[in-house]
Design a protein around this motif. Structure first.
Motif, PDB file in Angstrom:
ATOM      1  N   SER A  93       1.351  -2.834 -14.772  1.00  0.00           N
ATOM      2  CA  SER A  93       2.239  -2.984 -13.617  1.00  0.00           C
ATOM      3  C   SER A  93       3.154  -4.185 -13.791  1.00  0.00           C
ATOM      4  N   HIS A 114       0.818  -1.214   0.000  1.00  0.00           N
ATOM      5  CA  HIS A 114       0.000   0.000   0.000  1.00  0.00           C
ATOM      6  C   HIS A 114       0.856   1.270   0.000  1.00  0.00           C
ATOM      7  N   TRP A 127      -4.244   8.686  -4.773  1.00  0.00           N
ATOM      8  CA  TRP A 127      -3.851   7.367  -5.261  1.00  0.00           C
ATOM      9  C   TRP A 127      -3.568   7.474  -6.753  1.00  0.00           C
ATOM     10  N   TRP A 165      -7.210  -4.726  -4.472  1.00  0.00           N
ATOM     11  CA  TRP A 165      -5.761  -4.606  -4.552  1.00  0.00           C
ATOM     12  C   TRP A 165      -5.162  -5.888  -5.096  1.00  0.00           C
ATOM     13  N   THR A 209      -0.434  -3.333  -5.703  1.00  0.00           N
ATOM     14  CA  THR A 209      -0.757  -2.369  -6.743  1.00  0.00           C
ATOM     15  C   THR A 209      -2.240  -2.528  -7.079  1.00  0.00           C
ATOM     16  N   GLY A 210      -2.709  -1.742  -8.033  1.00  0.00           N
ATOM     17  CA  GLY A 210      -4.119  -1.790  -8.378  1.00  0.00           C
ATOM     18  C   GLY A 210      -4.440  -2.910  -9.355  1.00  0.00           C
ATOM     19  N   HIS A 227       6.144   4.936 -11.368  1.00  0.00           N
ATOM     20  CA  HIS A 227       6.162   3.555 -10.873  1.00  0.00           C
ATOM     21  C   HIS A 227       7.342   2.760 -11.408  1.00  0.00           C
ATOM     22  N   ARG A 242       1.707   7.440 -11.008  1.00  0.00           N
ATOM     23  CA  ARG A 242       1.989   6.235 -11.806  1.00  0.00           C
ATOM     24  C   ARG A 242       3.064   6.436 -12.862  1.00  0.00           C
ATOM     25  N   PHE A 263      -2.347   4.554  -9.873  1.00  0.00           N
ATOM     26  CA  PHE A 263      -1.759   3.268 -10.247  1.00  0.00           C
ATOM     27  C   PHE A 263      -2.262   2.811 -11.608  1.00  0.00           C
ATOM     28  N   ILE A 271       1.129   2.646  -4.557  1.00  0.00           N
ATOM     29  CA  ILE A 271      -0.159   3.159  -5.044  1.00  0.00           C
ATOM     30  C   ILE A 271      -0.346   4.645  -4.782  1.00  0.00           C
TER      31      ILE A 271
END
Length: 197
Positions: free
Chosen positions: A162, A102, A154, A188, A133-134, A112, A109, A156, A105
């Motif tokens: 991802s 957590h 947030w 998640w 991640t989402g 990332h 993004r 993601f 996120i």
């Protein structure tokens, strides 16, 4: 992150780390006895640091001063540092495992891949990664998250992007678990991965 400074205690009270703790215990079962573990975005130290700091060389990094204070109380044996997930204050190849539950996120993004590359940089070859991640692609903001008066953001990618980014920086995904968010809304994706040797 000022959002987590403002919401630290409310978040600590509301989150149930039982599922994460089981994932952390499974990760620990794959680590050598002298392992060093980095909790990237450690928050208040729940799930990871409280479970591992007595048995392993545990390091927690977070931007939130208030969260680090909670982590210091919960896991006094852990080494703690204030830092950014995209510029970790950890030497190259210094850890056997990285957890990021957590935390990514909340990183925009577009950064990332940089955060994932930092995880790869600090891991030893063959090192373990456990992150959240989402499931879907999403960005959003809540100006009064958990009725704390603090704003939270947030950001993601969806699952496929991802996993592509993890692959691009040298990770092989070994396990995926989808779980509902107990704080309300959404799902998640929990990912286990290994850094290629």
């Amino acid at each position: 992150m000022s959002g987590y400074d403002g919401v630290a205690e409310a978040y600590d009270d509301d989150r149930d780390p039982a599922h994460e703790r089981r994932l952390v215990e499974a990760l620990a079962a794959d680590l050598p006895a002298d392992a060093r573990v980095l909790d990237a975005g450690c928050g208040g130290g729940r799930a990871v640091l409280e479970a591992l700091a007595d048995e392993y060389d545990a390091v927690g990094v977070d931007l939130s001063v208030e969260q680090l204070a909670l982590a210091r109380e919960r896991a006094p044996g852990a080494a703690l540092a204030r830092g950014d997930l995209t510029r970790l204050p950890v030497a190259e190849g210094a850890v056997d495992a990285v957890t990021a539950l957590h935390s990514v996120i909340h990183v925009p993004r577009e950064h990332h891949e940089r955060a994932f590359a930092e995880f790869a940089r600090v891991l030893r070859p063959g090192g373990h990664l456990l992150l959240t991640t989402g499931v879907g692609n999403w960005e959003g903001r809540n100006d009064d998250w958990l009725d704390s008066g603090a704003a939270m953001q947030w950001s993601f990618h969806g699952r496929d992007r991802s996993l592509e980014l993890l692959d691009s920086v040298g990770f092989d995904v070994t396990e995926e678990t989808v779980r509902d968010d107990e704080l309300g809304g959404g799902e998640w994706l929990f990912v286990r991965a290994r850094l290629r040797e």
